[in-house]
Design a protein around this motif. Sequence first.
Motif: not given
Length: 487
Positions: A162-175
Amino acid sequence: MQKERLIPLIVACALFMENMDSTVIATSLPAIAADIGTNPLALKVAITSYLLSLAVFIPGSGWMADRFGARTVFATAIGVFMLGSIGCALSSTLTDFVFARILQGMGGAMMMPVGRLVLLRTIDKSALVNAMAWVTVPALLGPVIGPPLGGFITTYFSWHWIFLINIPIGFLGIYLAVRFIDPIRSINPERFDLVGLLLAGLAVAGLAFGLSVAGLNLLPWQLVVGLIVGGAVSGLFYIRHARKTASPVLDFSLLQLPTLRASLGGGFLFRMGIGALPFLLPLLMQLGFGLSPFQSGMVTFASAIGAMGMKTFAARIIRTFGFRPVILFNVFVASASLAACALFTPGTPLLLIMIVLIVGGFFRSLQFTAINTLAYAEVEPPQMSRATTLASVNQQLAISAGVAVGAFAVEATVHFRQGAELTAADFWPAFVVVSLISLSSFWSFYRLPANAGHQISGQKVEAMEGPKAADTAANETTAEVRDHRLG
């Protein structure tokens, strides 16, 4: 119009990640507790440690945005939050989990207030209500998706994911942040109040964390007392320090503004009550009613559905009735919907529970939109960094205190009946207590003038009542000039 929608959506990407993370955890607490060898109520330490980390590090966020640029700080904050998420997924003990949550809180401490600061400095005040609605609609997808997704992953896979789903969302936010947000930076940043940051952080951490662990037997009682006393003493020293410095990290002089004072004072009490709901409700559904994490998530996400449904009406409602009538009405309705949770029993139809949660979510979300926007009605552009910092600390402390009070009420009920395990009957006193706390915010909002927040509500001055209407009309031109300077 493109700026008024694009920037809020970019900020909402980070808020989506943060909101989904918090709701995912709520539905997975029993499973996490069983896996790392502790009890679900003890895991409130992991929740409060995250919220306290936010409160401790938020005071420095405004200065960092002014000094290094909002875009750089915002993107870095997302990266720190991602590292904390990975740490949570790899945790095998309560200690590991708490430290990982603190790291997440450090990222969130910069992410949320800096995102709000970007909005305030790029969106005209006249469009601020709509901007707040836009930024919260995608962010509210987190609570909608979080409970059922967290329950599904926990039930059929493992809570670690449930914590690893933050990773792709975070990369999108940084971009998106690097691509579209301007590097907003103050030309003459104020001197950083390091002493104030340390004193305020010690005060917040000592008081809130000490109170949250009291009675759980997680720490020696001498240490718990030391935390509380140390926090209180640090708070007194900070108040003394703030009176002598030109740029305090938490500027309490802003509380002279009536709208900001009411938003923070009444908002603290309202959030304190409502903030306990995401903690109490999943535990009631799973430990009291015997539902699986997935089933619990499918029930509790109804609250977020109601919240999302409100966002399309928020600006229109506030423009029609004004801030004060809307907020006063919502205090009663939202508090009543919270108290209604005390009536839930294992025999209550799930459909009825979901209807209550949908209605409550609708009015709670309207209340938060009104309170959050009203806070900045009288704030001048040079004061925006300090105002967002003060508001963010206030919000996180309120939520942390709500979780602590809710958990304490459940623990006290269990202790009173001398029970060995949690049952559904142990939760109703907690819902009553937190609903009364939310209701107590009425007096703070009642003292607002009738035309409070007219600068951003869209109401016409001529249609208002109250002794300050004439003065407001005389200052309208000046207010419009200030609004354009925000852009």
